[in-house]
Design a protein around this motif. Structure first.
Motif, PDB file in Angstrom:
ATOM      1  N   HIS A 170      47.478  53.262   1.378  1.00  0.00           N
ATOM      2  CA  HIS A 170      46.999  54.508   1.987  1.00  0.00           C
ATOM      3  C   HIS A 170      45.480  54.639   1.975  1.00  0.00           C
ATOM      4  CE1 HIS A 170      51.213  55.429   0.851  1.00  0.00           C
ATOM      5  NE2 HIS A 170      51.205  56.119   2.019  1.00  0.00           N
ATOM      6  N   LEU A 171      44.799  53.611   1.538  1.00  0.00           N
ATOM      7  CA  LEU A 171      43.335  53.651   1.502  1.00  0.00           C
ATOM      8  C   LEU A 171      42.780  53.371   2.901  1.00  0.00           C
ATOM      9  CD1 LEU A 171      40.943  53.934  -0.521  1.00  0.00           C
ATOM     10  CD2 LEU A 171      40.960  51.423  -0.672  1.00  0.00           C
ATOM     11  N   LYS A 172      41.727  54.120   3.277  1.00  0.00           N
ATOM     12  CA  LYS A 172      41.080  53.942   4.579  1.00  0.00           C
ATOM     13  C   LYS A 172      39.607  53.643   4.368  1.00  0.00           C
ATOM     14  CE  LYS A 172      44.208  57.005   7.129  1.00  0.00           C
ATOM     15  NZ  LYS A 172      44.310  58.211   7.996  1.00  0.00           N
ATOM     16  N   VAL A 173      39.105  52.696   5.189  1.00  0.00           N
ATOM     17  CA  VAL A 173      37.702  52.301   5.096  1.00  0.00           C
ATOM     18  C   VAL A 173      36.958  52.877   6.293  1.00  0.00           C
ATOM     19  CG1 VAL A 173      36.069  50.390   4.971  1.00  0.00           C
ATOM     20  CG2 VAL A 173      38.327  50.182   3.908  1.00  0.00           C
ATOM     21  N   GLU A 174      35.947  53.666   6.005  1.00  0.00           N
ATOM     22  CA  GLU A 174      35.071  54.200   7.036  1.00  0.00           C
ATOM     23  C   GLU A 174      33.707  53.553   6.884  1.00  0.00           C
ATOM     24  OE1 GLU A 174      35.114  58.436   6.848  1.00  0.00           O
ATOM     25  OE2 GLU A 174      37.288  58.580   7.209  1.00  0.00           O
ATOM     26  N   PRO A 175      32.854  53.656   7.885  1.00  0.00           N
ATOM     27  CA  PRO A 175      31.572  52.940   7.819  1.00  0.00           C
ATOM     28  C   PRO A 175      30.747  53.252   6.577  1.00  0.00           C
ATOM     29  CG  PRO A 175      31.955  53.757  10.031  1.00  0.00           C
ATOM     30  CD  PRO A 175      33.048  54.329   9.191  1.00  0.00           C
ATOM     31  N   ASP A 176      30.778  54.485   6.131  1.00  0.00           N
ATOM     32  CA  ASP A 176      29.917  54.834   5.005  1.00  0.00           C
ATOM     33  C   ASP A 176      30.679  55.264   3.756  1.00  0.00           C
ATOM     34  OD1 ASP A 176      30.927  57.045   6.208  1.00  0.00           O
ATOM     35  OD2 ASP A 176      29.116  58.274   5.992  1.00  0.00           O
ATOM     36  N   ARG A 177      31.983  55.225   3.821  1.00  0.00           N
ATOM     37  CA  ARG A 177      32.746  55.660   2.648  1.00  0.00           C
ATOM     38  C   ARG A 177      34.192  55.183   2.711  1.00  0.00           C
ATOM     39  NH1 ARG A 177      34.126  62.053   3.576  1.00  0.00           N
ATOM     40  NH2 ARG A 177      34.952  61.836   5.723  1.00  0.00           N
ATOM     41  N   LEU A 178      34.896  55.420   1.549  1.00  0.00           N
ATOM     42  CA  LEU A 178      36.330  55.148   1.452  1.00  0.00           C
ATOM     43  C   LEU A 178      37.049  56.477   1.325  1.00  0.00           C
ATOM     44  CD1 LEU A 178      36.352  52.224  -1.158  1.00  0.00           C
ATOM     45  CD2 LEU A 178      36.607  52.028   1.322  1.00  0.00           C
ATOM     46  N   THR A 179      38.178  56.603   1.996  1.00  0.00           N
ATOM     47  CA  THR A 179      38.958  57.840   1.918  1.00  0.00           C
ATOM     48  C   THR A 179      40.421  57.499   1.672  1.00  0.00           C
ATOM     49  OG1 THR A 179      39.364  57.882   4.304  1.00  0.00           O
ATOM     50  CG2 THR A 179      37.382  59.046   3.491  1.00  0.00           C
ATOM     51  N   ALA A 194      38.285  52.610  -6.579  1.00  0.00           N
ATOM     52  CA  ALA A 194      38.348  51.597  -5.520  1.00  0.00           C
ATOM     53  C   ALA A 194      36.933  51.270  -5.072  1.00  0.00           C
ATOM     54  CB  ALA A 194      39.182  52.098  -4.357  1.00  0.00           C
ATOM     55  N   LYS A 195      36.647  49.963  -4.918  1.00  0.00           N
ATOM     56  CA  LYS A 195      35.318  49.526  -4.495  1.00  0.00           C
ATOM     57  C   LYS A 195      35.469  48.522  -3.359  1.00  0.00           C
ATOM     58  CE  LYS A 195      32.041  48.747  -7.314  1.00  0.00           C
ATOM     59  NZ  LYS A 195      31.172  48.148  -8.357  1.00  0.00           N
ATOM     60  N   VAL A 196      34.738  48.820  -2.263  1.00  0.00           N
ATOM     61  CA  VAL A 196      34.634  47.887  -1.140  1.00  0.00           C
ATOM     62  C   VAL A 196      33.152  47.788  -0.805  1.00  0.00           C
ATOM     63  CG1 VAL A 196      35.229  47.384   1.252  1.00  0.00           C
ATOM     64  CG2 VAL A 196      36.904  48.481  -0.250  1.00  0.00           C
ATOM     65  N   SER A 197      32.564  46.657  -1.101  1.00  0.00           N
ATOM     66  CA  SER A 197      31.109  46.480  -0.959  1.00  0.00           C
ATOM     67  C   SER A 197      30.401  47.543  -1.794  1.00  0.00           C
ATOM     68  CB  SER A 197      30.695  46.547   0.515  1.00  0.00           C
ATOM     69  OG  SER A 197      31.318  45.490   1.235  1.00  0.00           O
ATOM     70  N   LEU A 198      29.580  48.392  -1.143  1.00  0.00           N
ATOM     71  CA  LEU A 198      28.847  49.415  -1.881  1.00  0.00           C
ATOM     72  C   LEU A 198      29.541  50.763  -1.850  1.00  0.00           C
ATOM     73  CD1 LEU A 198      25.196  48.553  -0.732  1.00  0.00           C
ATOM     74  CD2 LEU A 198      26.381  47.868  -2.834  1.00  0.00           C
ATOM     75  N   ARG A 199      30.706  50.801  -1.254  1.00  0.00           N
ATOM     76  CA  ARG A 199      31.442  52.055  -1.164  1.00  0.00           C
ATOM     77  C   ARG A 199      32.432  52.151  -2.333  1.00  0.00           C
ATOM     78  NH1 ARG A 199      32.908  50.369   4.794  1.00  0.00           N
ATOM     79  NH2 ARG A 199      32.619  48.417   3.667  1.00  0.00           N
TER      80      ARG A 199
END
Length: 450
Positions: free
Chosen positions: A53-62, A83-88
């Motif tokens: 259910h995790l969503k990746v947006e350009p500037d954040r994770l939701t 949760a960490k994806v790159s710097l988000r």
């Protein structure tokens, strides 16, 4: 001498201790491992749910919190994720901004413990995966302090139960061992009875098969010793008869009127003949003692309660001395319930006869025989009202171990035989001054079977 029972008890205890310690360690390790696997399995499922259910947006994770377990939205719930994806970075609301320690991942998944928001210990499962062309690192944590507390309590209870089981099993095994060894106790009882002069024959079927050969050997030894004893006594009787006959002839010659004109020769011949007779009797008594302690009839102190009972051995002995020394008053004080002396009949006659004879011979008018005792010890005291012996002589007797010359007049006559008999039956003898004025001789014999 090393006790077999004690060695078996020690070996059994050590063996049980090792077995129970190993069992306890394996059980505790298994419980800890199972509970940790259970928590990690749950964290794994939560990891999959959060990733889904995790969503990746350009500037954040939701993430839509309604689609995952609501426990991650509750304050102080004990369940957290990061949760960490790159710097988000996305953290669960339950953390409330608390900087959870994020350990670098060296293996996938990485499992470790750290402190949670309330300083409680949390178990963290970190996992990296490909997520929309990027690397997702997801840390899912759970406060497992309650489980750890329950496991700790389980460890204590399990340790106590294990210890109680160990003690119970050890005591049970010890009881079984003692019960097994107690079956051998009649052997000791039989040997004690044999030592006291009772006829004994052990039955192999009454004992464990492991000692049946020992029982048979003991029976053979007893039979052989009894046969040798009877043969020795018969030989002694024959020897005494053979020697006393020519000695009687010598006595007759020494009393013959032919030697009246030779008084010195007559005196010397008579004295030497008497000396030879005493030496023969003494050696025969010593040989009888040395031949063994297996006897059949003990010396009786009291008359048995039977209609046709004859006088006891003590009564016979006192009656004989009353006839030999009619001018002596022999007083008997009986303070014991014992009906027998722990001596063979012949040894009892020799022992008491020697002491009473000395008391009558060297006393003036009064001789006292006192019997005291209990279930464990019998004490016999013989006293006279004679001149006694000086205190230094009494001390000298004790220091020399009763080794007095039997040929000298006084209380030393026959004391070497008395000492031999008392020592053979593991008794004690003591010389003191009597309150009657003469010598007091006290004998004590242990009646305990131990």
């Amino acid at each position: 001498m090393k006790s077999i029972e004690k060695s078996l008890n020690i070996s059994l205890f050590v063996s049980l201790l090792i077995i129970f310690v190993v069992f306890w360690m394996i059980s505790v390790f298994s419980i800890h491992h199972l509970t940790e696997d259970y928590v990690l399995t749950r964290l794994h499922h939560d990891n999959d749910s959060i990733t889904e259910h995790l969503k990746v947006e350009p500037d954040r994770l939701t993430i839509n919190l309604n689609n995952i377990n609501p426990i991650y939205s509750r304050k102080d719930s004990g369940h957290y994720f990061v949760a960490k994806v790159s710097l988000r970075t996305l953290t669960s609301p339950s953390l409330e901004g608390y900087p959870l320690y994020l350990k670098p991942i060296h293996r996938n998944p990485e499992v470790y413990e750290t402190l949670g928001p309330n300083k409680q210990t949390v178990l963290v499962r970190a996992y990296q995966s490909e997520f929309h062309g990027e690397t997702l690192t997801l840390y899912v944590a759970e406060d497992h302090s309650p489980i750890q507390h329950m496991i700790h309590l389980f460890d204590i209870v399990f340790a106590v139960l294990t210890l109680l089981s160990l003690i119970t099993l050890y005591l049970l095994q010890r009881y079984l061992l003692q019960n097994g060894f107690n079956r051998l106790t009649p052997i000791n009882t039989a040997l004690q009875a044999l030592h006291k002069g009772k006829a004994v024959k052990l039955k192999p079927e009454d004992y464990p098969t492991e000692v049946s050969s020992l029982i048979e050997s003991l029976n053979q030894a007893v039979s052989s010793a009894t046969a040798l004893l009877e043969k020795s006594r018969q030989s002694n009787a024959n020897l005494a008869h053979s020697l006393k006959t020519p000695l009687n002839i010598i006595f007759q010659i020494s009393d013959s009127p032919i030697l009246t004109d030779y008084p010195e020769l007559q005196k010397t011949l008579s004295e030497q003949s008497q000396k030879i007779l005493r030496l023969i009797e003494r050696e025969l008594k010593s040989a009888r003692l040395a031949s063994g302690m297996i006897s059949m009839i003990p010396f009786s102190l009291k008359v048995q309660n039977t209609p046709d009972a004859s006088p006891s051995d003590l009564e016979d002995l006192l009656s004989s001395f009353a006839q030999l020394y009619p001018q002596r008053h022999i007083e008997v004080i009986d303070n014991t319930e014992q009906k027998q002396l722990p001596l063979e009949k012949e040894d009892g006659f020799e022992l008491l006869g020697n002491l009473i004879d000395n008391a009558c011979k060297y006393g003036n008018h009064h001789v006292r025989l006192t019997l005291n005792g209990s279930d464990k010890q019998l004490t016999i005291q013989v006293e006279d009202d004679g001149t006694g012996v000086p205190p230094e002589a009494v001390e000298q007797i004790q220091q020399r171990g009763f080794r007095l010359d039997e040929e000298q007049p006084g209380h030393g006559i026959g004391l070497s035989i008395v000492k031999q008999i008392v020592s053979a039956y593991r008794g004690n003898i003591d010389f003191q001054l009597s309150e009657l004025g003469g010598l007091s001789v006290t004998l004590s014999f242990n009646l305990d079977n131990d």
